[in-house]
Design a protein around this motif. Structure first.
Motif, mmCIF file in Angstrom:
data_model
loop_
_atom_site.group_PDB
_atom_site.id
_atom_site.type_symbol
_atom_site.label_atom_id
_atom_site.label_comp_id
_atom_site.label_asym_id
_atom_site.label_seq_id
_atom_site.Cartn_x
_atom_site.Cartn_y
_atom_site.Cartn_z
ATOM 1 N N ASP A 128 7.991 6.683 9.789
ATOM 2 C CA ASP A 128 9.211 5.264 8.878
ATOM 3 C C ASP A 128 8.218 4.526 9.728
ATOM 4 O OD1 ASP A 128 10.935 3.801 9.094
ATOM 5 O OD2 ASP A 128 11.948 4.837 11.075
ATOM 6 N N LYS A 129 7.678 3.931 11.529
ATOM 7 C CA LYS A 129 6.957 3.488 11.000
ATOM 8 C C LYS A 129 5.248 2.005 10.907
ATOM 9 C CE LYS A 129 6.161 1.075 16.145
ATOM 10 N NZ LYS A 129 6.210 1.850 17.695
ATOM 11 N N THR A 130 4.864 3.697 10.275
ATOM 12 C CA THR A 130 3.378 3.465 9.984
ATOM 13 C C THR A 130 3.889 2.824 8.399
ATOM 14 O OG1 THR A 130 2.744 5.887 9.603
ATOM 15 C CG2 THR A 130 2.483 4.418 11.651
ATOM 16 N N LEU A 131 4.410 4.072 7.712
ATOM 17 C CA LEU A 131 4.409 3.602 6.396
ATOM 18 C C LEU A 131 5.656 3.134 5.829
ATOM 19 C CD1 LEU A 131 2.287 4.420 3.826
ATOM 20 C CD2 LEU A 131 3.082 7.197 4.190
ATOM 21 N N GLY A 132 6.664 3.262 6.631
ATOM 22 C CA GLY A 132 8.069 3.139 5.980
ATOM 23 C C GLY A 132 8.932 4.085 5.348
ATOM 24 N N VAL A 133 8.816 5.240 5.494
ATOM 25 C CA VAL A 133 9.350 6.277 4.691
ATOM 26 C C VAL A 133 10.273 6.730 5.828
ATOM 27 C CG1 VAL A 133 9.393 8.507 4.375
ATOM 28 C CG2 VAL A 133 7.641 7.203 3.496
ATOM 29 N N HIS A 134 11.676 6.762 5.626
ATOM 30 C CA HIS A 134 13.058 6.615 6.093
ATOM 31 C C HIS A 134 12.933 7.799 6.608
ATOM 32 C CE1 HIS A 134 17.124 6.787 7.798
ATOM 33 N NE2 HIS A 134 16.775 5.078 7.535
ATOM 34 N N PRO A 135 13.094 8.073 8.160
ATOM 35 C CA PRO A 135 13.115 9.744 9.256
ATOM 36 C C PRO A 135 14.560 10.233 8.206
ATOM 37 C CG PRO A 135 14.379 8.658 10.703
ATOM 38 C CD PRO A 135 13.188 6.934 8.862
ATOM 39 N N ASP A 136 15.089 9.806 8.004
ATOM 40 C CA ASP A 136 16.332 10.742 7.449
ATOM 41 C C ASP A 136 16.246 11.108 5.866
ATOM 42 O OD1 ASP A 136 17.628 10.665 9.814
ATOM 43 O OD2 ASP A 136 19.192 9.078 9.336
ATOM 44 N N ALA A 137 15.933 10.907 5.332
ATOM 45 C CA ALA A 137 15.129 11.145 3.593
ATOM 46 C C ALA A 137 14.030 12.380 3.183
ATOM 47 C CB ALA A 137 14.077 9.963 3.199
ATOM 48 N N LEU A 138 14.992 13.167 2.727
ATOM 49 C CA LEU A 138 14.585 14.961 2.465
ATOM 50 C C LEU A 138 13.190 14.595 1.751
ATOM 51 C CD1 LEU A 138 17.355 17.064 1.723
ATOM 52 C CD2 LEU A 138 16.226 16.925 3.892
ATOM 53 N N PRO B 143 0.697 -1.381 -0.300
ATOM 54 C CA PRO B 143 0.151 -0.326 0.411
ATOM 55 C C PRO B 143 0.689 1.063 0.442
ATOM 56 C CG PRO B 143 -0.975 -1.299 1.852
ATOM 57 C CD PRO B 143 0.305 -2.209 0.817
ATOM 58 N N ARG B 144 2.034 1.073 0.206
ATOM 59 C CA ARG B 144 2.793 2.616 0.742
ATOM 60 C C ARG B 144 3.104 3.018 -0.619
ATOM 61 N NH1 ARG B 144 8.795 1.626 2.638
ATOM 62 N NH2 ARG B 144 8.959 -0.021 0.209
ATOM 63 N N ASP B 145 3.529 1.866 -1.215
ATOM 64 C CA ASP B 145 4.075 1.879 -2.659
ATOM 65 C C ASP B 145 2.993 2.329 -3.930
ATOM 66 O OD1 ASP B 145 6.324 1.058 -1.579
ATOM 67 O OD2 ASP B 145 6.336 -0.503 -2.256
ATOM 68 N N VAL C 243 13.838 7.040 -0.632
ATOM 69 C CA VAL C 243 12.816 8.332 0.749
ATOM 70 C C VAL C 243 12.165 6.478 1.274
ATOM 71 C CG1 VAL C 243 11.546 10.020 -0.478
ATOM 72 C CG2 VAL C 243 10.514 8.046 -0.475
ATOM 73 N N LYS C 244 12.514 5.470 0.912
ATOM 74 C CA LYS C 244 11.426 4.029 1.533
ATOM 75 C C LYS C 244 12.537 3.783 2.471
ATOM 76 C CE LYS C 244 9.283 2.726 -2.821
ATOM 77 N NZ LYS C 244 9.444 1.392 -3.458
#
Length: 447
Positions: A164-174, A126-128, A383-384
């Protein structure tokens, strides 16, 4: 007895995608072709320094009991597929076995087929699906008030950890900013001061701007810079009246039916404008490539798709064609100094040469250092959560080259690549798009 050629010196050729056939989506047929191509890659290994798809494959072989492909679990095949983001650099610059060689290796389009099989089987996360729904996300995040909240949340560590936890988007990604005042709103009702179009070579001298999702919602100033630069060169500009995402994000997801739906909206609009005498320009290389290469390979018998392919241009390709016929204003007011310029993969694939560099170097007292290395961004890959650290490893040679250049500006035609470099630099200095730099060189208001 004839033996296979060891490589080929002929120009690469792309075959049309037979994506509507049953065999294309047959998993057993897919895995048979994956085994054939992976075994060729294992015996060659020229692509080890490109994306992480190849190290993933080669490491798995080297760590297997047999030290051959037959010792690699089939799950690893899917890991290889997930690491390919269709930059096309292996096909364009490394592989000696691409068609017309008899081994007929097209690694990116094989990965595309695998992604399409995975999507057809309902295995897309779903994230993708959300990250590649650029029109939907742009419309929602661009609502007044909402855009400010989204942009603020994207800068808050607590919100980013939750994402990051809910969607899988890295916290350090701009993450890109969203604008409620989009390019289409800013340029609505734009009237060119120049009515007479002057042809120059293949260019007809008036341009319809395909804004692109990113250019519309995330960096509308790039489109404004394009309009300012083209109008300064007496090229009338108008917006395409109606557009959807070009389809590249969904292509990279393997959702080819969604690509077709976007094509059915965009192609009639663009073909109609071409019939009225307009050339098409888009400010994001991936979007231009979609119309120049991927859609024609998906729909090889569609005359309107071919018409758009032959009449869409990268902005600097267009300007340089004008320059060759003495139709480019070279009365620049401001030098740009030294520019570290990253050449996006999807611009290199277009085989037009380094036209951005060539135009910027027309500015007096300006030096452009071109960096032909991938940024590792791909729009969603960087961003993943599971891929971000790898993407930063891929961009590191580019970041090092930018640091070594000690340039006044660093730039990329791909805005996302520019921000990936920014993330690697951690210097506080942001990227400047080549169109923004050219606007500065002309000394135009708003630069």
């Amino acid at each position: 007895m004839s033996t296979p050629r060891e490589g080929s010196l002929e120009a690469p050729q792309r075959h049309p995608l037979d994506w509507k056939s049953e065999e294309f989506h047959d998993e057993s047929a897919l895995f048979s072709e994956l085994e054939r191509v992976f075994d060729i890659c294992h015996g060659c290994r020229r692509c080890f320094s490109l994306c992480n798809a190849f190290p993933t494959l080669f490491d798995a072989i080297d760590e297997s009991d047999t030290l051959e492909l037959d010792g690699v679990p089939k799950k690893v095949y899917w890991d290889v597929v997930d690491h390919c983001y269709l930059c096309d650099m292996c096909f364009m610059t490394k592989c000696p076995y691409v068609p017309p060689h008899e081994w007929n290796v097209d690694f990116p389009h094989l990965m595309l087929r695998a992604k399409a099989v995975k999507h057809k089987q309902g295995k897309t996360r779903p994230r993708d699906k959300l990250l590649t729904s650029t029109d939907l996300v742009g419309r929602l995040a661009g609502i007044p008030v909402v855009s400010g909240m989204v942009n603020k949340a994207n800068r808050m560590p607590a919100a980013r950890k939750l994402l990051d936890k809910t969607l899988g988007v890295h916290p350090d990604a701009l993450l890109p900013q969203y604008h409620s005042k989009t390019l289409r709103k800013r340029a609505k009702g734009h009237q060119s001061q120049h009515n007479a179009a002057e042809a120059a070579g293949p260019t007809r001298g008036k341009v319809a701007l395909f804004a692109t999702c990113y250019g519309n919602y995330n960096e509308p100033h790039v489109g404004e810079d394009l309009i300012a630069v083209f109008e300064h060169n007496r090229i009338p500009v108008r917006l395409v009246e109606k557009e959807q995402c070009c389809g590249m994000p969904k292509l990279e997801l393997g959702d080819l039916e969604a690509v077709e739906k976007a094509k059915d909206v965009n192609i009639p609009q663009l073909a109609g404008l071409i019939d009225e005498g307009w050339d098409i320009v888009a400010p994001v290389p991936s979007c231009v490539l979609m119309f120049k290469q991927e859609l024609p390979l998906m729909f090889p018998d569609d005359a309107d798709v071919a018409k758009v392919r032959d009449n869409i241009y990268d902005p600097f390709e267009y300007l340089y064609l004008r320059h060759k016929h003495d139709k480019l204003d070279t009365d620049f007011k401001q030098p740009l100094g030294k520019i570290a310029y990253q050449v996006p993969c999807h611009l290199r694939v277009q085989n037009i040469g380094l036209k951005t560099r060539d135009v910027l170097q027309l500015v007096p007292d300006t030096e452009v250092q071109a960096i032909e290395r991938c940024s590792g961004h791909d729009g969603t890959y960087a961003v993943k959560s599971e891929f971000h650290e790898i993407s930063m490893k891929i961009v590191k040679p580019v970041v090092n080259r930018v640091k070594q250049a000690e340039a006044d500006h660093y730039s990329s035609d791909c805005p996302m690549a520019g921000h990936q470099i920014e993330n690697g630099l951690q210097s506080g200095q942001g990227p400047e798009h080549p169109l923004t730099l050219l606007r500065k060189a002309y000394g135009l208001p708003g630069a």
